[in-house]
Design a protein around this motif. Structure first.
Motif: not given
Length: 134
Positions: A123, A114, A84, A117, A119-121, A110
């Protein structure tokens, strides 16, 4: 001195580091990724150079540009290891505390996370990512 990111494989350094041929040879460097195309490849007969084309336009920026190389290394760790963004950033920042990532590069990282994965760890960027105590 280059910073070891992945021992025996991946190092992060400045233009000054890249200009130290004997040092690089001593640690086994064979390839150099140049993130500032206006900076010359100094030892074409010794190392294989690859150049990232999106970089600062002025030669003087070779000596002050801190963001592009760490960004490439973070993206590489994300792709290579499937990590991530927050984990990759912490890994590099822990090894080379002086890195700075531009707002534009943060957004690109970012977006990469996205895409990888869903999603963003990180944000809100990197300001809220805690690093291990030394």
């Amino acid at each position: 001195m280059p910073t070891t990111i992945l021992p025996g494989f991946l190092y992060l350094g400045s233009y000054d580091t890249a200009s130290r041929q004997e040092l690089l040879k001593a640690i086994g460097v064979t390839h150099i990724l140049n993130t500032v195309p206006t900076c010359p490849a100094l030892y074409k007969n010794t190392f294989t150079y690859h150049t990232v084309e999106l970089a600062p336009p002025e030669f003087d920026e070779c000596f002050t540009f801190l963001g592009k190389s760490p960004t490439v290394v973070i993206a590489y760790l994300m792709k290579l290891r499937g990590w991530r963004l927050a984990e990759s950033y912490k890994w590099v920042k822990d090894k080379r505390p002086q890195i700075k990532i531009s707002e534009g590069d943060t957004k690109r990282l970012q977006a990469l996370e996205m895409q990888m994965h869903g999603s963003c760890s990180a944000p809100s960027g990197f300001a809220f990512i805690s690093l291990p105590a030394k």
